[in-house]
Design an enzyme around this catalytic site. Sequence first.
Site, PDB file in Angstrom:
ATOM      1  N   TRP A 148      23.604-126.093 -43.825  1.00  0.00           N
ATOM      2  CA  TRP A 148      23.394-125.918 -44.427  1.00  0.00           C
ATOM      3  C   TRP A 148      23.571-124.140 -44.932  1.00  0.00           C
ATOM      4  CZ3 TRP A 148      18.571-122.489 -44.233  1.00  0.00           C
ATOM      5  CH2 TRP A 148      17.651-122.480 -45.677  1.00  0.00           C
ATOM      6  N   ASP A 179      17.652-123.791 -35.233  1.00  0.00           N
ATOM      7  CA  ASP A 179      17.474-124.015 -35.909  1.00  0.00           C
ATOM      8  C   ASP A 179      16.060-125.030 -36.435  1.00  0.00           C
ATOM      9  OD1 ASP A 179      15.905-124.087 -38.940  1.00  0.00           O
ATOM     10  OD2 ASP A 179      18.190-123.856 -39.697  1.00  0.00           O
ATOM     11  N   LYS A 213       8.866-129.085 -43.611  1.00  0.00           N
ATOM     12  CA  LYS A 213       9.350-131.461 -44.245  1.00  0.00           C
ATOM     13  C   LYS A 213       7.923-131.512 -42.598  1.00  0.00           C
ATOM     14  CE  LYS A 213      12.963-128.853 -45.013  1.00  0.00           C
ATOM     15  NZ  LYS A 213      14.325-129.515 -46.339  1.00  0.00           N
TER      16      LYS A 213
HETATM   17  N1  KET Z   1      17.107-125.095 -42.418  1.00  0.00           N
HETATM   18  C1  KET Z   1      17.558-126.023 -42.458  1.00  0.00           C
HETATM   19  C2  KET Z   1      18.419-126.825 -41.596  1.00  0.00           C
HETATM   20  C3  KET Z   1      17.393-126.651 -43.652  1.00  0.00           C
HETATM   21  O1  KET Z   1      17.459-128.051 -44.118  1.00  0.00           O
HETATM   22  C4  KET Z   1      16.224-126.054 -44.685  1.00  0.00           C
HETATM   23  C5  KET Z   1      15.928-126.948 -46.127  1.00  0.00           C
HETATM   24  C6  KET Z   1      15.495-125.397 -44.342  1.00  0.00           C
HETATM   25  C7  KET Z   1      16.399-124.145 -42.660  1.00  0.00           C
HETATM   26  C8  KET Z   1      14.743-123.714 -44.984  1.00  0.00           C
HETATM   27  O2  KET Z   1      13.839-124.397 -45.246  1.00  0.00           O
HETATM   28  P1  KET Z   1      12.297-124.057 -45.153  1.00  0.00           P
HETATM   29  O3  KET Z   1      11.627-124.749 -47.046  1.00  0.00           O
HETATM   30  O4  KET Z   1      12.709-122.706 -45.765  1.00  0.00           O
HETATM   31  O5  KET Z   1      11.231-123.557 -44.356  1.00  0.00           O
HETATM   32  N2  KET Z   1      16.312-127.347 -46.414  1.00  0.00           N
HETATM   33  C9  KET Z   1      16.103-127.928 -47.356  1.00  0.00           C
HETATM   34  C10 KET Z   1      15.783-127.531 -48.639  1.00  0.00           C
HETATM   35  C11 KET Z   1      16.066-126.500 -49.174  1.00  0.00           C
HETATM   36  O6  KET Z   1      17.925-125.828 -49.334  1.00  0.00           O
HETATM   37  O7  KET Z   1      15.692-124.919 -49.260  1.00  0.00           O
HETATM   38  C12 KET Z   1      17.456-128.564 -48.596  1.00  0.00           C
HETATM   39  O8  KET Z   1      18.971-128.246 -47.351  1.00  0.00           O
HETATM   40  O9  KET Z   1      17.318-130.012 -49.274  1.00  0.00           O
END
Ligand code: KET
Length: 407
Positions: free
Chosen positions: A136, A217, A253
């Site tokens: 990510w 994560d 998610k």
């Molecule tokens: N870890 C991973 C692996 C991840 O894909 C995301 C979010 C997060 C943590 C953080 O999510 P939060 O909303 O802080 O709980 N990924 C998607 C959104 C982004 O980039 O913020 C994405 O990859 O599209």
Amino acid sequence: MDSESVFGKIVRAPEDPILGVTVAYNKDTSPVKLNLGVGAYRTEEGKPLVLNVVRKAEQLLVNDQSRVKEYLPIVGLVDFNKLSAKLILGADSPAIKDNRVTTVQCLSGTGSLRVGAEFLARHYHQLTIYIPQPTWGNHPKVFTLAGLSVKTYRYYDPATRGLNFQGLLEDLRAAPSGAIVLLHACAHNPTGVDPTLEQWEQIRQLMRSKGLLPFFDSAYQGFASGSLDADAQSVRMFVADGGECLVAQSYAKNMGLYGERVGALSIVCKTEDVASRVESQLKLVIRPMYSSPPIHGASIVATILKDSTMYKEWTLELKAMADRIISMRQQLFDALSARGTPGDWSHIIKQIGMFTFTGLNSEQVAFMTKEYHIYMTSDGRISMAGLSSKTVPHLTDAIHAAVTRMG
Ligand code: KET
């Protein structure tokens, strides 16, 4: 004039590689535009989804006149923290029974990673963190800004579009003893490729033998297989051996709580006494950053997790989201096969979780955006959760054209 401003010399920063895709999408006026960039669930109608069980929990909260808006403690909502640890580690986790897990409520997955990283930078002896290649896009930034030094380990093999397991083992074997290793608990982003349970077991043995510290994560629990327990197995294997680890959890998610920013950081320690001292230091990390976390999202999660009927309802809604994504994989694969698009597309149905790592290059992606108004990250990742039966033909046309014309 610029020169009159004290900020006059500031250069414009680029948009975020993932969230910037949505910014560009929002500016596009085409009726056929399609956002497959950010990992956010959409319905068959292409609309964001608020889970029924979340609506119910919110109604209960609104109707409860005894609820107030006082500050939460620095560590957040106590019930939420306990229930979150139970969700990821398992109801019968010995580490929870022994009280050697400390959990703090944080600002979604990102905030949990950042608090964990800040804590490690202050209190852990080895400041190098190994992250998978690729990972990510925000991982390296979060860890670098927290003061850790970021290195990568091999993960994905573009030739097989699968796991480079030998490369992964070699790189972890070569890592300095005690180094931190970031692991995606399930549904690896962006590749959709996870180790098998046997491979996880080998990774665990190697990491424990070298004293490498696992930092999980967990942003997609329930989204890979549709089962919360199955998707937590990697983490539970590492906790079952009695060793220590960190886990960052996100409810963005799996409960659709993206904008509520609700997540948790758990640190599993060897003893109850260590865990309580670790927690006392986590509070010193959090207090000067944002003082204490917000109350609403965590209250929704706690309401759902502590009521067996609502919990069950959540698992069904979660399974429905995971199943819809799996069916999108099949539909896209079938459509490309029927179309005779050159290349092997079987990875679309083999990969798991929210994303397909298509193998399309940045020129092909740029072409699809320009000619077909399809928005995705330039590494060729598409969010399967943004696709629906209605938009599969349009995406198929775009991929077919990109591959045949830009191949
Ligand atoms: N870890 C991973 C692996 C991840 O894909 C995301 C979010 C997060 C943590 C953080 O999510 P939060 O909303 O802080 O709980 N990924 C998607 C959104 C982004 O980039 O913020 C994405 O990859 O599209």
